[in-house]
Design an enzyme around this catalytic site. Sequence first.
Site, PDB file in Angstrom:
ATOM      1  N   GLU A 133       0.739  -1.431   0.266  1.00 16.12           N
ATOM      2  CA  GLU A 133       0.052   0.005  -0.095  1.00 16.12           C
ATOM      3  C   GLU A 133       0.732   1.450  -0.216  1.00 16.12           C
ATOM      4  OE1 GLU A 133      -3.142   0.155  -0.834  1.00 16.12           O
ATOM      5  OE2 GLU A 133      -4.275  -1.877  -0.147  1.00 16.12           O
ATOM      6  N   ASP A 291      -4.239  -9.229  -8.518  1.00 16.60           N
ATOM      7  CA  ASP A 291      -4.854  -8.845  -9.769  1.00 16.60           C
ATOM      8  C   ASP A 291      -3.994  -7.948  -9.998  1.00 16.60           C
ATOM      9  OD1 ASP A 291      -4.357  -7.913  -6.830  1.00 16.60           O
ATOM     10  OD2 ASP A 291      -6.517  -6.867  -7.211  1.00 16.60           O
ATOM     11  N   GLU A 385     -17.988  -6.669  -2.876  1.00 21.57           N
ATOM     12  CA  GLU A 385     -16.726  -7.034  -2.107  1.00 21.57           C
ATOM     13  C   GLU A 385     -16.717  -8.136  -2.823  1.00 21.57           C
ATOM     14  OE1 GLU A 385     -13.878  -5.489  -0.507  1.00 21.57           O
ATOM     15  OE2 GLU A 385     -15.282  -4.615  -2.584  1.00 21.57           O
ATOM     16  N   GLU A 403     -12.425   0.325  -9.529  1.00 24.18           N
ATOM     17  CA  GLU A 403     -11.765  -0.319 -11.124  1.00 24.18           C
ATOM     18  C   GLU A 403     -12.826  -0.502 -11.225  1.00 24.18           C
ATOM     19  OE1 GLU A 403      -8.890  -1.993  -7.880  1.00 24.18           O
ATOM     20  OE2 GLU A 403     -11.486  -1.543  -7.284  1.00 24.18           O
TER      21      GLU A 403
END
Length: 902
Positions: A133, A291, A385, A403
């Site tokens: 992150e 991803d 989610e 996204e």
Amino acid sequence: MWTVFWFHPATMSTLLLLLLLSNLCRLGQSMSREEKLKLRNQVVEMFDHAYSNYMDHAYPADELMPLTCRGRVRGLEPSRGDVDDALGKFSLTLIDTLDTLVLLNKTTEFEEAVRRVLTDVRLDNDIVVSVFETNIRVLGGLLGGHSMAVMLKDTGYHMQWYQDELLHMAKDVGLRLLPAFNTSSGLPYPRVNLKHGIRGPESRTGTETDTCTACAGTIILEFAALSRFTGDPVFEVHARRALDFLWEKRQRNSNLVGTTINIHSGEWVRRGERGNQSRAITDSGVGAGIDSYYEYLLKAYILLGDDLFLQRFNIHYASIMKYISQPPLLLDVHIHKPLLPARTWMDSLLAFFPGLQVLKGDIRPAIETHEMLYQVTKKHNFLPEAFTTDFRVHWAQHPLRPEFAESTYFLYKATKDPYYLEVGRTVLDNLNRFARVPCGFAAMKDVRTGSHEDRMDSFFLAEMFKYLFLLFAEEEDLTFNVEDYIFTTEAHLLPLSLSTAPHAPSPPANTTSEEELDDSNFDWTCPNTRLLFPDPAFPRNLRDPIRSAVDKSCPRPAIHREPGMGRPPLRAQDFMANNPDHLELLRRMGVSLIHLKDGRVQLVQHATQAVSAVAAEDGMRFMQEMMELSSQQQKEQLPPRAVQIVSHPFFGRVVLTSGPAQFGTDLSKSITGVRGFVTVAEPYSGCAELSNAAFVQGRIALLQRGQCMFAEKARHIMKAGAIGGIVIDDNEGSSSDTAPLFQMAGDGRNTDDVTLPLLFLFYKEGNILLEALKEYREVEVLLSDKARDRASIFKGKPLPGILLESRMDVQEEKEDCSTDQTSPVPAATLDQSHVRTMEQDESAPHNEEVTPEEDVGPAIKRNPEPEEEPEVDKDSSRKSVEAMMADWREDLEAFQQMEDEL
């Protein structure tokens, strides 16, 4: 209206069921410039609402808490677990938003924000943060801000005072992240202390053993950009080393990667529902945990120009499309058995994937998956989610993820289809209607109830408003050319000119000869919309079958009975897939059969394609009956069976995993099993009285899957005097290594008359048996519930001389006799993980049950007569056997490990 029903050829065991309603009305014409301008301005107003509330109520805290109108400071609020690892007391939202300000033409606010960052933000806090992150949000945000500052300075109007201060801060962040890469593998620890690094008690970290694949593989863009901006190669070197290690640890048979990996050993790890771990049976997909690893392989090629990244991406992508993509769904699979689904739900992070497919140039599946996601969004207002394959909520939260908006923007850019402008409008409307609160935008705690959570993540400002603004903006609305930049996974802008920036030569990757660059791996690199869409209606034609809701304003067709349709509708229990009359009835009801590339068959109902409304209702009833039939007839799974070759030169060493039948002799109740020589039935399908009954009598008949019921095959070989039967799959390439075993069911009638055992072999295992028969003419096998050790096989008989030729073989015999276990190959092939689902033939629903079934596959054209076989010498025969043995042992380690863990 249409219904999708999945089943395996000749099995119809349910793998997946989708009930979709197709929207019968078309959307309006293209959007006017005035309407686009209105929506663009709405995006800016929404951004201002979120950004100003952060600055007024939260800054210098990392994030805004929009329900209580205050900042979230780590340590002062109740811990949220791993989510808080993104917070480092470095004004996260402000840094993450820097380049968004420039994109939205807010240059004055950008200049003020940069000054605030340089004045107020500290990076040496004694706090443990996520390496992943911090890299994508803080390092990426500083690099994106630096790129924008340099661009504005070059125009001569803004940021004339700027002297690379953001870049210096970015390097400081990079140096604070580097200690995390101090591992033998090169994979970074998942967390690092900004002040104390990894080592020492002060760091309070460095004891972790696992990290996610995306966490280790989403470093290269930021670190390579930092190296090329500063001229210090150390960052790019470490990021490349991590990627190289992940590539080396991919599963070589499937070319997929797992979700979690041990940073020291490189073992793939699977985390269970309660946090427990198991190894070697990890899942693989394109959503959470993996991803952005795939995203960064392709984007690293675009940014850095290194062909190796593109080749690796294309190899992975081919496997994704082969195993994970089931358009319009993207379902996780088991990494070692990629034809076996790992779960029946999807997470919202995979919504980025259609956008990545646009960059790849594969736009058709991008359209299909995006449309599915859009229908889920319309059903729940936001993407939950996680959601199931029939679009129900699995996890109800929605933290305002961007996204889906990202993929919408890329699809509009590739197709210029105004449909995607309407999709963007829906996103805007839902944000304003359901997420907007007086102090910003609040995440959804439950999309079903509309309840909120007191959080507004920094990525909402960093990504969501970028993509929505670009969706509605005209070219003249932008102060710079976006095509000169690439978006990171956090939507930060890095200039493509970095590909030509001076940098140290990349260290050679550890590639093997089979990984040499191949031109075929560079196909479909960039989208060509002129080629893909000669018909402007083509994208709409792809979407129409996937729409899941009928607009209430669409008129319902008048119900009338078509002449000649007075006969009773087809019932599911009567259906036979090889009956032409039944297939015609399905067609009239709007139901069609589709043969998929992986050997499964799909039942799909398009109500609009039925000959009448009544026929459409009959079709819907038929599909419902199929599902009920599957549910009613569920039975307990049977374990796999063994086909053990006991004749020369195998002598019990070779065991082929086979699927059982739910009729005939129960081998689990047989102490000795059934032993005999094999012969090929004529006809090979076994669907008629055998013409070579004299040869079959007293032997085990080999049959090919297809053309009739399994029970019918059994009756024909039993009439010929066979003592057993082996059905071999006609789906070329199928294997128990990658597919779940299945059990064969009866024909819906009493099968008590079948008194011989019938087993099923996939194509790969069946071909081994056929090749052995071809080479040795006389092949004897043992059909049993499990592999037997050779001592028990030859009990009461002299051991074959070949087993006594060497001390090694003698020792093997002693080892086999001293335990209850079989040879290594049986241990692998009888792995219980091979029987996660049961299979039947084509007329039964594809569920873990059996129903009246039919085998409808085409026959293999093969002449099994000995006189037609080519002569082979003993040396070549022995070499062939050795090659087969080597092939089986190649997969042994993975499957043995899987069995040990179960």
